[in-house]
Write an enzyme that holds these catalytic residues in place. Structure first.
Site, PDB file in Angstrom:
ATOM      1  N   LYS A 194       0.898  -1.159   0.000  1.00 21.82           N
ATOM      2  CA  LYS A 194       0.000   0.000   0.000  1.00 21.82           C
ATOM      3  C   LYS A 194       0.938   1.210   0.000  1.00 21.82           C
ATOM      4  O   LYS A 194       1.514   1.574   1.017  1.00 21.82           O
ATOM      5  CB  LYS A 194      -0.899  -0.007   1.255  1.00 21.82           C
ATOM      6  CG  LYS A 194      -1.883   1.156   1.299  1.00 21.82           C
ATOM      7  CD  LYS A 194      -1.280   2.298   2.085  1.00 21.82           C
ATOM      8  CE  LYS A 194      -2.092   3.550   2.087  1.00 21.82           C
ATOM      9  NZ  LYS A 194      -1.887   4.414   0.913  1.00 21.82           N
ATOM     10  N   HIS A 195       1.114   1.767  -1.179  1.00 25.12           N
ATOM     11  CA  HIS A 195       2.061   2.887  -1.292  1.00 25.12           C
ATOM     12  C   HIS A 195       1.342   4.192  -0.930  1.00 25.12           C
ATOM     13  O   HIS A 195       0.110   4.235  -0.830  1.00 25.12           O
ATOM     14  CB  HIS A 195       2.607   2.943  -2.727  1.00 25.12           C
ATOM     15  CG  HIS A 195       4.043   3.377  -2.798  1.00 25.12           C
ATOM     16  ND1 HIS A 195       4.595   4.266  -1.894  1.00 25.12           N
ATOM     17  CD2 HIS A 195       5.054   3.059  -3.652  1.00 25.12           C
ATOM     18  CE1 HIS A 195       5.875   4.453  -2.192  1.00 25.12           C
ATOM     19  NE2 HIS A 195       6.183   3.727  -3.243  1.00 25.12           N
ATOM     20  N   ALA A 196       2.128   5.248  -0.745  1.00 22.24           N
ATOM     21  CA  ALA A 196       1.531   6.553  -0.442  1.00 22.24           C
ATOM     22  C   ALA A 196       0.648   6.987  -1.615  1.00 22.24           C
ATOM     23  O   ALA A 196       0.962   6.714  -2.780  1.00 22.24           O
ATOM     24  CB  ALA A 196       2.627   7.579  -0.196  1.00 22.24           C
ATOM     25  N   SER A 197      -0.431   7.694  -1.289  1.00 23.65           N
ATOM     26  CA  SER A 197      -1.439   8.018  -2.305  1.00 23.65           C
ATOM     27  C   SER A 197      -0.949   9.000  -3.365  1.00 23.65           C
ATOM     28  O   SER A 197      -1.592   9.156  -4.397  1.00 23.65           O
ATOM     29  CB  SER A 197      -2.687   8.591  -1.623  1.00 23.65           C
ATOM     30  OG  SER A 197      -3.300   7.575  -0.865  1.00 23.65           O
TER      31      SER A 197
ATOM     32  N   GLY B   8       6.869   5.757   7.727  1.00 23.80           N
ATOM     33  CA  GLY B   8       6.087   6.985   7.603  1.00 23.80           C
ATOM     34  C   GLY B   8       6.090   7.768   8.895  1.00 23.80           C
ATOM     35  O   GLY B   8       7.049   7.715   9.679  1.00 23.80           O
ATOM     36  N   SER B   9       5.003   8.478   9.113  1.00 21.92           N
ATOM     37  CA  SER B   9       4.939   9.400  10.253  1.00 21.92           C
ATOM     38  C   SER B   9       4.559   8.673  11.545  1.00 21.92           C
ATOM     39  O   SER B   9       4.040   7.558  11.514  1.00 21.92           O
ATOM     40  CB  SER B   9       3.891  10.477   9.957  1.00 21.92           C
ATOM     41  OG  SER B   9       2.630   9.849   9.797  1.00 21.92           O
TER      42      SER B   9
ATOM     43  N   GLU C 234       9.268   2.112  10.803  1.00 21.05           N
ATOM     44  CA  GLU C 234      10.364   3.040  10.494  1.00 21.05           C
ATOM     45  C   GLU C 234       9.739   4.429  10.438  1.00 21.05           C
ATOM     46  O   GLU C 234       9.090   4.776   9.452  1.00 21.05           O
ATOM     47  CB  GLU C 234      10.985   2.706   9.126  1.00 21.05           C
ATOM     48  CG  GLU C 234      11.529   1.303   8.997  1.00 21.05           C
ATOM     49  CD  GLU C 234      12.838   1.103   9.740  1.00 21.05           C
ATOM     50  OE1 GLU C 234      13.322   2.061  10.371  1.00 21.05           O
ATOM     51  OE2 GLU C 234      13.354  -0.012   9.696  1.00 21.05           O
ATOM     52  N   LEU C 235       9.926   5.212  11.501  1.00 24.13           N
ATOM     53  CA  LEU C 235       9.189   6.475  11.586  1.00 24.13           C
ATOM     54  C   LEU C 235      10.120   7.681  11.440  1.00 24.13           C
ATOM     55  O   LEU C 235      11.164   7.580  10.824  1.00 24.13           O
ATOM     56  CB  LEU C 235       8.379   6.496  12.882  1.00 24.13           C
ATOM     57  CG  LEU C 235       7.497   5.239  13.089  1.00 24.13           C
ATOM     58  CD1 LEU C 235       6.764   5.290  14.418  1.00 24.13           C
ATOM     59  CD2 LEU C 235       6.528   5.036  11.936  1.00 24.13           C
TER      60      LEU C 235
ATOM     61  N   CYS D 271      14.104  10.871   6.298  1.00 23.14           N
ATOM     62  CA  CYS D 271      13.995  10.588   7.734  1.00 23.14           C
ATOM     63  C   CYS D 271      15.358  10.694   8.413  1.00 23.14           C
ATOM     64  O   CYS D 271      15.470  11.199   9.519  1.00 23.14           O
ATOM     65  CB  CYS D 271      13.388   9.205   7.947  1.00 23.14           C
ATOM     66  SG  CYS D 271      14.262   7.905   7.076  1.00 23.14           S
TER      67      CYS D 271
HETATM   68  P1  NAP Z   1       2.576   9.262   6.383  1.00 25.87           P
HETATM   69  O1  NAP Z   1       1.549  10.311   6.200  1.00 25.87           O
HETATM   70  O2  NAP Z   1       2.601   8.539   7.657  1.00 25.87           O
HETATM   71  O3  NAP Z   1       2.383   8.257   5.156  1.00 25.87           O
HETATM   72  C1  NAP Z   1       3.153   7.106   5.026  1.00 25.87           C
HETATM   73  C2  NAP Z   1       2.266   5.954   4.582  1.00 25.87           C
HETATM   74  O4  NAP Z   1       1.355   5.650   5.629  1.00 25.87           O
HETATM   75  C3  NAP Z   1       1.393   6.292   3.372  1.00 25.87           C
HETATM   76  O5  NAP Z   1       1.257   5.148   2.582  1.00 25.87           O
HETATM   77  C4  NAP Z   1       0.079   6.683   4.004  1.00 25.87           C
HETATM   78  O6  NAP Z   1      -1.017   6.509   3.133  1.00 25.87           O
HETATM   79  C5  NAP Z   1       0.007   5.727   5.156  1.00 25.87           C
HETATM   80  N1  NAP Z   1      -0.808   6.158   6.278  1.00 25.87           N
HETATM   81  C6  NAP Z   1      -1.032   7.411   6.718  1.00 25.87           C
HETATM   82  N2  NAP Z   1      -1.816   7.395   7.805  1.00 25.87           N
HETATM   83  C7  NAP Z   1      -2.103   6.092   8.061  1.00 25.87           C
HETATM   84  C8  NAP Z   1      -2.881   5.423   9.047  1.00 25.87           C
HETATM   85  N3  NAP Z   1      -3.526   6.086   9.998  1.00 25.87           N
HETATM   86  N4  NAP Z   1      -2.953   4.079   9.002  1.00 25.87           N
HETATM   87  C9  NAP Z   1      -2.313   3.385   8.053  1.00 25.87           C
HETATM   88  N5  NAP Z   1      -1.574   3.959   7.079  1.00 25.87           N
HETATM   89  C10 NAP Z   1      -1.446   5.306   7.094  1.00 25.87           C
HETATM   90  O7  NAP Z   1       4.030   9.784   6.202  1.00 25.87           O
HETATM   91  P2  NAP Z   1       4.552  10.908   5.246  1.00 25.87           P
HETATM   92  O8  NAP Z   1       4.270  12.225   5.859  1.00 25.87           O
HETATM   93  O9  NAP Z   1       4.047  10.675   3.870  1.00 25.87           O
HETATM   94  O10 NAP Z   1       6.114  10.581   5.294  1.00 25.87           O
HETATM   95  C11 NAP Z   1       6.992  11.330   6.023  1.00 25.87           C
HETATM   96  C12 NAP Z   1       7.364  10.680   7.328  1.00 25.87           C
HETATM   97  O11 NAP Z   1       7.931   9.397   7.090  1.00 25.87           O
HETATM   98  C13 NAP Z   1       8.412  11.458   8.047  1.00 25.87           C
HETATM   99  O12 NAP Z   1       8.132  11.516   9.409  1.00 25.87           O
HETATM  100  C14 NAP Z   1       9.677  10.642   7.802  1.00 25.87           C
HETATM  101  O13 NAP Z   1      10.674  10.859   8.738  1.00 25.87           O
HETATM  102  C15 NAP Z   1       9.140   9.273   7.805  1.00 25.87           C
HETATM  103  N6  NAP Z   1      10.040   8.355   7.124  1.00 25.87           N
HETATM  104  C16 NAP Z   1      10.728   7.445   7.866  1.00 25.87           C
HETATM  105  C17 NAP Z   1      11.644   6.602   7.264  1.00 25.87           C
HETATM  106  C18 NAP Z   1      12.421   5.589   8.041  1.00 25.87           C
HETATM  107  O14 NAP Z   1      12.995   4.686   7.428  1.00 25.87           O
HETATM  108  N7  NAP Z   1      12.476   5.661   9.358  1.00 25.87           N
HETATM  109  C19 NAP Z   1      11.855   6.696   5.901  1.00 25.87           C
HETATM  110  C20 NAP Z   1      11.143   7.640   5.172  1.00 25.87           C
HETATM  111  C21 NAP Z   1      10.229   8.451   5.809  1.00 25.87           C
HETATM  112  P3  NAP Z   1      -1.670   7.765   2.346  1.00 25.87           P
HETATM  113  O15 NAP Z   1      -0.601   8.320   1.475  1.00 25.87           O
HETATM  114  O16 NAP Z   1      -2.774   7.132   1.601  1.00 25.87           O
HETATM  115  O17 NAP Z   1      -2.119   8.736   3.394  1.00 25.87           O
END
Ligand code: NAP
Length: 454
Positions: free
Chosen positions: A154-157, A206-207, A228-229, A262
């Site tokens: 399930k990739h980012a939208s 993700g976040s 991995e946040l 990240c």
């Molecule tokens: P995000 O909003 O959390 O989105 C990441 C993924 O999670 C997307 O596929 C998103 O889907 C999905 N998602 C969002 N809310 C969800 C929920 N409540 N339940 C299940 N899935 C959910 O993150 P982002 O803002 O795009 O990415 C940036 C963050 O990722 C930053 O904090 C960064 O540091 C972190 N990150 C961490 C790493 C690591 O390896 N530690 C690597 C890269 C990024 P939708 O797109 O459909 O909303």
């Protein structure tokens, strides 16, 4: 969020996608489950052949894939090409290394023979972010497939074309149908998937809120997760450091991927003795950065991926300045279309202002001054995150102290934090738990079966 490709340079909607219906999703889950029954019995040699073929496709079409990434999320084309190449290297590494990482491990007990065997679990769900749209997925998918699991993405939208291109790579590499599938669905449907008994485990990059939500649901259903946040990595420079190299690396470590990484260095912690010199060179190099069209080869910093990220970053800088921080360079969004923010350095940051605790996901560096290594480590550890850390010094005692005392999933000495197929990657504290990559990573989603034979 709608599933759509929107060019962050122009705001143009390039393509929209209709999410899978419930029936379509069910078919994909059933196919994954059905495929696993035979895929788990395939040999390492067969899997390696498919994965090496995926590497060949990545290498042959790297520019084509890179253009999709750049158009969907704005990273510079050159960095996108490098990302595709890195994915190909990862494929080749695991094709060779997985049989070694997953070979039976003997143990000595009171039995005549004791060993540990690593067996696949089944369908693994990966919820992935947009910032490294190929790398993040391959980092999950290749160890997953080499271990004999099947993957559902399930990739980012905002990166659906990347998601579809990746599924197509595995299809063209002749990975058995159903062993890797892309699910075009919104985040709100992840909970239902976790609850499904055919999904055995999940990983999310993700976040924090997304991680919390997924972990809570997985906990309810007693399923394993790897998270991995976010991070706010420290970049510590002490007085014995090679300053020129430290400054050049600091710039790259902050602005790579337009600041949306990240493991980007976000807090620059400088020993007083070299702080003025460091800051002068750092500002000079930030001023020279070229912001603009990520398709152009001389662009250093492209747009942020979405208007929301731009707005969030702008608010964080404003809150920092309102609290008393000084802007040494940048500090504004560019007056043109697209999600562009000027490379920015904040200094004189009052205690408690956003850079002390929050992740800045864009090209904004925060500079702090400390008296010595002890203060540096205390400041490095003072956030809720614990992803990576970089320290610059030539003193062996300082190196040892940093390795021992920094609370993070990795410490890089005289180099920037990076993710490398050969070594584990992950964080502690609110940066998540579990590991990807390396022997530890590939063993996250297997049944570690103990065998005891009298
Ligand atoms: P995000 O909003 O959390 O989105 C990441 C993924 O999670 C997307 O596929 C998103 O889907 C999905 N998602 C969002 N809310 C969800 C929920 N409540 N339940 C299940 N899935 C959910 O993150 P982002 O803002 O795009 O990415 C940036 C963050 O990722 C930053 O904090 C960064 O540091 C972190 N990150 C961490 C790493 C690591 O390896 N530690 C690597 C890269 C990024 P939708 O797109 O459909 O909303």
């Amino acid at each position: 969020m709608a599933i759509a490709s929107i060019n962050p340079v122009t705001g143009e909607v390039l393509k929209t996608f209709i999410p899978l219906t419930d029936d379509e999703l069910e078919q994909k889950l059933a196919l994954a489950d059905h495929t696993f029954a035979t895929y788990k019995h395939t040999s390492f040699a067969d899997r390696a052949q498919w994965i090496n073929q995926a590497a060949n496709i990545l290498e042959a079409k790297k520019t084509e894939f890179a253009i999709i990434m750049t158009l969907e999320m704005g990273k510079t084309l050159q960095s996108a090409i490098t990302e595709v190449e890195k994915c190909a290297n990862l494929c080749r590494f695991y094709a060779e290394q997985a049989p070694i990482y997953l070979a039976d491990t003997p143990a000595i007990t009171d039995a005549s023979r004791t060993l540990i065997r690593y067996q696949p679990l089944g369908s693994i769900l990966a919820v992935m972010p947009w910032n490294f749209p190929f790398w993040q997925v391959f980092r999950f998918a290749i160890p997953c497939l080499m271990a004999g699991n099947v993957g559902l993405l399930k990739h980012a939208s905002n990166v659906p074309q990347c998601a579809l291109a990746i599924a197509d790579i595995f299809h063209k590499a002749r990975v058995p149908e159903g062993a890797f599938q892309t699910l075009l669905i919104g985040a709100e449907r992840v909970a239902g998937l976790i609850a499904d008994q055919r999904i055995k485990a999940a990983t999310l990059t993700g976040s924090e809120p997304a991680g919390q939500s997924l972990a809570a649901i997985a906990g309810h259903h007693l399923k394993k997760v790897v998270l991995e946040l976010g991070g706010s990595d420290p970049f510590i420079v002490l007085k014995s450091a090679d300053l020129e190299r430290a400054v050049s690396t600091a710039v790259t470590a902050r602005i790579m991927n337009n600041g949306q990484t990240c493991i980007a260095a976000k807090r620059f912690i400088l020993e007083e003795a070299i702080a003025d010199q460091f800051v002068e060179q750092f500002v000079h190099k930030f001023k020279a950065l070229k912001v603009g069209d990520p398709m152009q080869s001389d662009t250093d910093v492209g747009p942020l991926a979405t208007p929301q990220i731009l707005q969030d970053l702008e608010s964080q800088v404003k809150a920092s300045v309102d609290a008393g921080a000084k802007v040494l360079v940048g500090g504004y969004r560019l007056k043109q279309s697209g999600n562009f923010y000027a490379p920015t350095i904040l200094a004189d940051i009052p205690f408690g202002a956003p850079p002390y605790q929050e992740e800045f996901f864009g090209p904004v560096a925060s500079v702090f001054r400390v008296k010595n290594i002890n203060e540096a480590i205390a400041l490095a550890n003072s956030t809720q995150f614990g992803l990576g850390a970089s320290i610059w010094t030539e003193e062996p005692e300082e190196i040892e102290l940093a390795i021992e005392q920094i609370d993070a999933g990795s410490v890089f000495v005289n180099g920037m934090v990076k993710s490398d197929p050969r070594i584990p990657f992950g964080g502690i504290k609110r940066s998540g738990f579990g590991r990807e990559l390396g022997m530890e990573g590939i063993r996250e989603f297997v049944n570690i079966k103990t065998i005891w034979i009298r």
